[in-house]
Write a protein that holds these residues in place. Structure first.
Motif, mmCIF file in Angstrom:
data_model
loop_
_atom_site.group_PDB
_atom_site.id
_atom_site.type_symbol
_atom_site.label_atom_id
_atom_site.label_comp_id
_atom_site.label_asym_id
_atom_site.label_seq_id
_atom_site.Cartn_x
_atom_site.Cartn_y
_atom_site.Cartn_z
ATOM 1 N N ALA A 22 1.613 -2.972 13.035
ATOM 2 C CA ALA A 22 0.504 -2.582 12.159
ATOM 3 C C ALA A 22 0.043 -1.163 12.454
ATOM 4 O O ALA A 22 -0.213 -0.370 11.550
ATOM 5 N N LYS A 145 -1.725 -4.165 -3.121
ATOM 6 C CA LYS A 145 -2.147 -5.334 -2.382
ATOM 7 C C LYS A 145 -2.669 -6.424 -3.316
ATOM 8 O O LYS A 145 -2.430 -7.620 -3.093
ATOM 9 N N VAL A 223 -0.613 -1.903 6.097
ATOM 10 C CA VAL A 223 -2.044 -2.134 6.326
ATOM 11 C C VAL A 223 -2.745 -0.786 6.273
ATOM 12 O O VAL A 223 -2.331 0.151 6.959
ATOM 13 N N GLN A 402 -9.595 -5.977 0.782
ATOM 14 C CA GLN A 402 -8.782 -4.785 0.535
ATOM 15 C C GLN A 402 -9.593 -3.718 -0.203
ATOM 16 O O GLN A 402 -9.455 -2.526 0.075
#
Length: 421
Positions: A22, A145, A223, A402
């Motif tokens: 990540a 996303k 991410v 998000q």
């Protein structure tokens, strides 16, 4: 004991690897965004136009700092004037005007400050372009996303639908359960289509900011990282007042108008003229003078231009003073506006920070509730409507999480724009 320790070690290793992945994804995304910003600075036509405005303003400096062009006059005597050395036939005059001391330098100062104001406008356009690129990048990330989250929820609903069909065939559920899933699926399919349309529109907008092909793919991280406010600054508002390019442009215009007042006063002072005359003399056949036919120089000539009509010069001074006052008022108004904008943006940053934590926590709770309800529905066919409601809430929390990430980063990007970065 040895086996338990080994299991924990493997679990910790997996968690560490996921963390490194990540982190690496975030660094990759930040590096990609920096590359996009550099590309936008090099290729955006609007920014290039602003830079050309600055370069054009700089070319004004040598124009206003030069002396007036000299005057050359030519005269022909239709009826020659007889002199001792012969008849005067032609005359050439060369004259140069000189303004009052320091006027040219003052004009250059005005043009230089106005050019500096143009440069600050260019820098402000660049900062605004970077903000737009960052915002478009974050929004594109969110849409990507959102599409993925929606697709995952559609797959979950399809599993629910299959589960309900099995229970309906076994006589343990009503056909209403299937129809409810159909309703949810139709809504999500429509939402997914909207997200895909938005993705293409954002892709076109982003690539247009970079002045590249609208179809070029955009690399985004797995991410999104979380940006923070600038560090090492005691008061960001004071830093904005110091660094903001719009305020700097106003300062340069104010300085230009201060110098313009100096120019106006010097314009009202006398101007000097220096001249040189050259006369061509023909030969006199009747003259016996030794210098018969020789040309005669008449020099030097000095003149002064006295500005007697003072009204226009007083008006020029007052004009410069009004312009100075106007820029000072604009600066004060801009500072008030920037203060308000910063406080609103700071509020958005804090709100984004809170929503990130809230929606992450809510998503975790909703997942647990959903697992419990699915187990309950699988055994006794109850609470199917509640299952769909929680599943819908989980979708909303995941999307809100998000969106909070992108809103927080957009707020930071705007604060950096206000700071002129």
């Amino acid at each position: 004991m040895f086996r338990s320790t080994k299991i924990i070690s493997i679990k910790d290793t997996i968690v560490f690897m996921l963390f490194v992945f990540a982190l690496g994804s975030c660094v990759f995304g930040q590096s990609e965004l920096e590359g996009y910003l550099k590309l936008a600075a090099e290729k955006n036509p609007g920014l290039k136009g602003k830079f050309n405005d600055y370069m054009a303003a700089m070319e004004k400096v040598p124009q206003v700092g030069s002396l007036p062009d000299p005057t050359v006059a030519f005269g022909y005597f239709i009826q020659p004037v007889e002199t001792r050395v012969g008849p005067q036939e032609w005359r050439f005059n060369l004259a140069q005007s000189f303004p009052w001391f320091g006027l040219l330098n003052a004009r250059e100062d005005v043009a230089t400050e106005l050019a500096n104001a143009k440069f600050e406008e260019f820098e402000n356009s660049k900062s605004n372009l970077f903000f737009e690129v960052k915002t478009a990048y974050y929004n594109y990330y969110f849409i990507e996303k959102a599409i993925g989250i929606t697709q995952e929820n559609i797959e979950i609903l399809k599993i629910f639908k299959n589960l309900s069909l099995v229970k309906i065939e076994a006589g343990n559920a009503s056909v209403v359960d299937e129809l409810r899933v159909e309703l949810e699926l139709n809504d999500l399919e429509n939402q997914l289509a909207l997200f895909r349309d938005m993705k293409y529109a954002l892709q076109v907008k982003f690539n247009n900011l970079l002045n590249t092909d609208a179809q070029d793919p955009i690399a985004i991280p797995e991410v999104l990282w979380q940006d923070g406010l600038p560090e090492g600054q005691l008061d960001i508002v004071d830093e904005i007042y110091t660094s903001n390019h719009q305020l700097k442009a106003i300062e340069h215009r104010l300085n230009a108008f201060v110098n313009q007042e100096v120019v106006a006063k010097k314009e009202g002072m006398p101007k000097f003229n220096v001249g040189l005359s050259y006369t061509i003399v023909g030969e006199n056949p009747l003259s016996t003078a030794a210098d018969n036919g020789e040309d005669a120089f008449l020099f030097p000539s000095v003149g002064i231009s006295i500005p007697l009509y003072r009204k226009k010069y007083r008006a020029m001074v007052k004009e410069a003073q009004y312009l100075q006052e106007g820029e000072m008022l604009k600066k004060e108004d801009k500072k008030n506006s920037l203060n308000t904008i910063y406080e609103n943006t700071s509020k958005d940053f804090n709100d984004g920070d809170r929503r990130i934590a809230l929606n992450k926590r809510q998503s975790e709770i909703a997942k647990k509730v959903l697992d419990i309800l699915i187990t309950s529905y699988s055994t006794d066919s109850k609470d199917f409507e509640e299952v769909l409601r929680i599943e819908r809430q989980l979708l909303q929390y995941e999307l809100a999480y998000q969106k909070a990430l992108t809103d927080k980063n957009a707020a930071v990007a705007f604060i950096y724009y206000l700071l002129g970065n």
